[in-house]
Motif scaffolding. Sequence first.
Motif, PDB file in Angstrom:
ATOM      1  N   VAL A 269      82.085  95.519 124.860  1.00 51.17           N
ATOM      2  CA  VAL A 269      80.778  94.569 124.484  1.00 51.17           C
ATOM      3  C   VAL A 269      81.131  93.125 125.223  1.00 51.17           C
ATOM      4  O   VAL A 269      82.198  92.677 125.495  1.00 51.17           O
ATOM      5  CB  VAL A 269      80.919  94.410 122.996  1.00 51.17           C
ATOM      6  CG1 VAL A 269      80.531  95.810 122.154  1.00 51.17           C
ATOM      7  CG2 VAL A 269      81.960  93.953 122.569  1.00 51.17           C
ATOM      8  N   ARG A 270      79.741  92.597 125.129  1.00 54.23           N
ATOM      9  CA  ARG A 270      80.036  91.234 125.912  1.00 54.23           C
ATOM     10  C   ARG A 270      79.016  90.502 125.368  1.00 54.23           C
ATOM     11  O   ARG A 270      77.919  91.210 124.853  1.00 54.23           O
ATOM     12  CB  ARG A 270      79.841  91.144 127.223  1.00 54.23           C
ATOM     13  CG  ARG A 270      78.426  91.843 128.050  1.00 54.23           C
ATOM     14  CD  ARG A 270      78.173  91.690 129.480  1.00 54.23           C
ATOM     15  NE  ARG A 270      77.332  92.348 130.040  1.00 54.23           N
ATOM     16  CZ  ARG A 270      75.924  91.639 130.155  1.00 54.23           C
ATOM     17  NH1 ARG A 270      76.009  90.277 129.536  1.00 54.23           N
ATOM     18  NH2 ARG A 270      74.805  92.125 130.606  1.00 54.23           N
ATOM     19  N   PHE A 271      79.072  89.114 125.438  1.00 51.01           N
ATOM     20  CA  PHE A 271      78.023  88.192 124.821  1.00 51.01           C
ATOM     21  C   PHE A 271      76.804  88.164 125.906  1.00 51.01           C
ATOM     22  O   PHE A 271      76.991  88.206 127.241  1.00 51.01           O
ATOM     23  CB  PHE A 271      78.447  86.753 124.721  1.00 51.01           C
ATOM     24  CG  PHE A 271      77.294  85.558 124.606  1.00 51.01           C
ATOM     25  CD1 PHE A 271      76.648  85.667 123.434  1.00 51.01           C
ATOM     26  CD2 PHE A 271      76.751  85.090 125.683  1.00 51.01           C
ATOM     27  CE1 PHE A 271      75.594  84.765 123.248  1.00 51.01           C
ATOM     28  CE2 PHE A 271      75.900  84.119 125.475  1.00 51.01           C
ATOM     29  CZ  PHE A 271      75.079  84.105 124.433  1.00 51.01           C
ATOM     30  N   GLY A 272      75.728  88.508 125.411  1.00 46.68           N
ATOM     31  CA  GLY A 272      74.524  88.525 126.186  1.00 46.68           C
ATOM     32  C   GLY A 272      73.053  88.142 125.449  1.00 46.68           C
ATOM     33  O   GLY A 272      72.846  88.698 124.388  1.00 46.68           O
ATOM     34  N   CYS A 273      72.191  87.527 126.132  1.00 50.23           N
ATOM     35  CA  CYS A 273      71.203  87.230 125.748  1.00 50.23           C
ATOM     36  C   CYS A 273      69.963  87.599 126.419  1.00 50.23           C
ATOM     37  O   CYS A 273      70.183  87.685 127.692  1.00 50.23           O
ATOM     38  CB  CYS A 273      70.919  85.499 125.487  1.00 50.23           C
ATOM     39  SG  CYS A 273      69.664  85.155 124.239  1.00 50.23           S
ATOM     40  N   THR A 274      68.869  88.023 125.818  1.00 51.10           N
ATOM     41  CA  THR A 274      67.859  88.632 126.490  1.00 51.10           C
ATOM     42  C   THR A 274      66.522  87.729 126.833  1.00 51.10           C
ATOM     43  O   THR A 274      65.682  87.933 127.266  1.00 51.10           O
ATOM     44  CB  THR A 274      67.093  89.862 125.766  1.00 51.10           C
ATOM     45  OG1 THR A 274      66.839  89.337 124.305  1.00 51.10           O
ATOM     46  CG2 THR A 274      68.277  90.937 125.501  1.00 51.10           C
ATOM     47  N   CYS A 275      66.785  86.413 126.384  1.00 50.02           N
ATOM     48  CA  CYS A 275      65.680  85.463 126.733  1.00 50.02           C
ATOM     49  C   CYS A 275      65.306  85.106 128.089  1.00 50.02           C
ATOM     50  O   CYS A 275      66.262  85.472 129.017  1.00 50.02           O
ATOM     51  CB  CYS A 275      65.908  84.128 126.023  1.00 50.02           C
ATOM     52  SG  CYS A 275      67.336  82.995 126.792  1.00 50.02           S
ATOM     53  N   SER A 276      64.139  84.698 128.518  1.00 48.34           N
ATOM     54  CA  SER A 276      64.142  84.534 130.120  1.00 48.34           C
ATOM     55  C   SER A 276      62.497  83.696 130.021  1.00 48.34           C
ATOM     56  O   SER A 276      61.910  83.724 128.835  1.00 48.34           O
ATOM     57  CB  SER A 276      63.701  85.957 130.738  1.00 48.34           C
ATOM     58  OG  SER A 276      62.814  86.493 130.311  1.00 48.34           O
ATOM     59  N   GLU A 277      62.317  83.204 131.174  1.00 44.27           N
ATOM     60  CA  GLU A 277      61.062  82.393 131.265  1.00 44.27           C
ATOM     61  C   GLU A 277      59.832  83.458 131.029  1.00 44.27           C
ATOM     62  O   GLU A 277      58.929  83.109 130.544  1.00 44.27           O
ATOM     63  CB  GLU A 277      61.008  81.642 132.696  1.00 44.27           C
ATOM     64  CG  GLU A 277      59.898  80.881 132.679  1.00 44.27           C
ATOM     65  CD  GLU A 277      59.754  80.099 134.148  1.00 44.27           C
ATOM     66  OE1 GLU A 277      58.578  80.159 134.741  1.00 44.27           O
ATOM     67  OE2 GLU A 277      60.767  79.291 134.577  1.00 44.27           O
ATOM     68  N   GLU A 278      59.954  84.572 131.702  1.00 48.69           N
ATOM     69  CA  GLU A 278      58.821  85.580 131.380  1.00 48.69           C
ATOM     70  C   GLU A 278      58.916  85.800 130.145  1.00 48.69           C
ATOM     71  O   GLU A 278      57.429  86.104 129.679  1.00 48.69           O
ATOM     72  CB  GLU A 278      59.428  87.089 132.168  1.00 48.69           C
ATOM     73  CG  GLU A 278      58.371  87.884 132.239  1.00 48.69           C
ATOM     74  CD  GLU A 278      58.635  89.171 132.879  1.00 48.69           C
ATOM     75  OE1 GLU A 278      57.830  89.997 133.014  1.00 48.69           O
ATOM     76  OE2 GLU A 278      60.080  89.328 133.557  1.00 48.69           O
ATOM     77  N   ARG A 279      59.682  86.132 129.253  1.00 44.56           N
ATOM     78  CA  ARG A 279      59.453  86.314 127.999  1.00 44.56           C
ATOM     79  C   ARG A 279      58.740  85.055 127.032  1.00 44.56           C
ATOM     80  O   ARG A 279      57.955  85.307 126.280  1.00 44.56           O
ATOM     81  CB  ARG A 279      60.786  86.550 127.198  1.00 44.56           C
ATOM     82  CG  ARG A 279      61.319  88.061 127.356  1.00 44.56           C
ATOM     83  CD  ARG A 279      62.596  88.381 126.743  1.00 44.56           C
ATOM     84  NE  ARG A 279      63.006  89.500 127.097  1.00 44.56           N
ATOM     85  CZ  ARG A 279      62.913  90.709 126.311  1.00 44.56           C
ATOM     86  NH1 ARG A 279      62.302  90.688 125.272  1.00 44.56           N
ATOM     87  NH2 ARG A 279      63.333  91.876 126.772  1.00 44.56           N
ATOM     88  N   VAL A 280      59.215  83.834 127.446  1.00 47.94           N
ATOM     89  CA  VAL A 280      58.561  82.735 126.893  1.00 47.94           C
ATOM     90  C   VAL A 280      56.972  82.754 127.282  1.00 47.94           C
ATOM     91  O   VAL A 280      55.944  82.307 126.406  1.00 47.94           O
ATOM     92  CB  VAL A 280      59.334  81.473 127.400  1.00 47.94           C
ATOM     93  CG1 VAL A 280      58.349  80.146 127.067  1.00 47.94           C
ATOM     94  CG2 VAL A 280      60.606  81.355 126.809  1.00 47.94           C
ATOM     95  N   ARG A 281      56.797  83.075 128.317  1.00 46.29           N
ATOM     96  CA  ARG A 281      55.506  82.997 128.966  1.00 46.29           C
ATOM     97  C   ARG A 281      54.600  84.173 128.369  1.00 46.29           C
ATOM     98  O   ARG A 281      53.441  84.030 127.806  1.00 46.29           O
ATOM     99  CB  ARG A 281      55.424  83.295 130.479  1.00 46.29           C
ATOM    100  CG  ARG A 281      55.649  82.115 131.272  1.00 46.29           C
ATOM    101  CD  ARG A 281      55.759  82.413 132.964  1.00 46.29           C
ATOM    102  NE  ARG A 281      56.014  81.041 133.612  1.00 46.29           N
ATOM    103  CZ  ARG A 281      55.348  79.906 133.848  1.00 46.29           C
ATOM    104  NH1 ARG A 281      54.107  79.839 133.313  1.00 46.29           N
ATOM    105  NH2 ARG A 281      55.922  79.008 134.507  1.00 46.29           N
ATOM    106  N   GLN A 282      55.254  85.324 128.149  1.00 47.12           N
ATOM    107  CA  GLN A 282      54.528  86.493 127.571  1.00 47.12           C
ATOM    108  C   GLN A 282      54.204  86.111 125.828  1.00 47.12           C
ATOM    109  O   GLN A 282      53.127  86.457 125.569  1.00 47.12           O
ATOM    110  CB  GLN A 282      55.553  87.578 127.410  1.00 47.12           C
ATOM    111  CG  GLN A 282      54.879  89.007 126.887  1.00 47.12           C
ATOM    112  CD  GLN A 282      55.684  90.200 126.878  1.00 47.12           C
ATOM    113  OE1 GLN A 282      56.851  89.990 127.572  1.00 47.12           O
ATOM    114  NE2 GLN A 282      55.257  91.252 126.529  1.00 47.12           N
TER     115      GLN A 282
END
Length: 333
Positions: A269-282
């Motif tokens: 397991v590792r630390f990981g985030c799924t946020c992105s500029e594309e998701r914000v725009r969506q």
Amino acid sequence: MTLGTKLAWDDTVLPFQLDNADVRGRVARLDGVLDGILKQHDYPAQVEALVAEMALLTALIGQAIKLRWKLSLQVQTKGAVRMIATDYYGPSEDGRAARIRAYASYDAERLTEEAPFAQLGEGYFAILIDQGEGMQPYQGITPLDGGSLASCAEAYFAQSEQLPTRFSLSFGKSTERGGEEHWRAGGVMLQHMPKASPFAASGEGTGEGGLLRPADLVEGNAEENWNRANILLDTVEDLELIGPSVPPTDLLVRLFHEEGPRVFDAQSVRFGCTCSEERVRQSLSIYSARDIEKMTTPEGRVTADCQFCSAHYDLDPLSVGFDAETPAQDDAS
């Protein structure tokens, strides 16, 4: 344990089975994952402890979900710590690492010197499973009860899944010789798999407040097996859970050698985030230009911050919303 062996077990979850007791379980060790989660925010000590416990529970529970599934744990309360949220993303394919992220929302002025769990107050503990597009998400909740988040998780599995479940967790800041202070966490999860006892259906023998407890779900030989495994787990020491000197395989042999422990492939397991500029725009694509104007800062930008990883997004208001005029690739972020 050599340094190489130690590193091999950091940030892993090891599933196992006790063949002589009809019990399965997992051993988790979190090191860099927990540091990655907590360094995103300057949490007070009580909040750090709650987030660490929640992340460890998420790793232990999440290992059982299938590839590409998402598991979320949430705590919502009326106390000083209003929310704790964690996500576990199953690996995209065999051999890949799973990802964990977590954050907490709290009112600093209401925090006290009491134990971390006392900062929560009245509320609930929830588990949510998202199986992907086209599938109905699952959610189960249980009241906050029992003095720890681990106890809440045990009550959830007894009440919602009718699976006797037990956690033994340890976490905190560690400083090894010649190294810097950092967070470490370790824990063991046990689950008994036979059918629930008749008490589960009738509601008899339930614990305080009418909540089912693990002991309410087993009887006869199953109860003897379950009780024996729990007594053995009670002998575990904090240093065996989080210390660098005892590999999880050795720990299982030490605790359960007479129960026939059998291990399976470990999950990293590792630390990981799924946020992105594309998701914000969506997320902004449903708003009109008038709505976007209300979100625009005095500096003429639309900004967004990720609660999980503290990423900051700075967008041209003309490039977002369903009335967007400026191509997204020309925007600074």
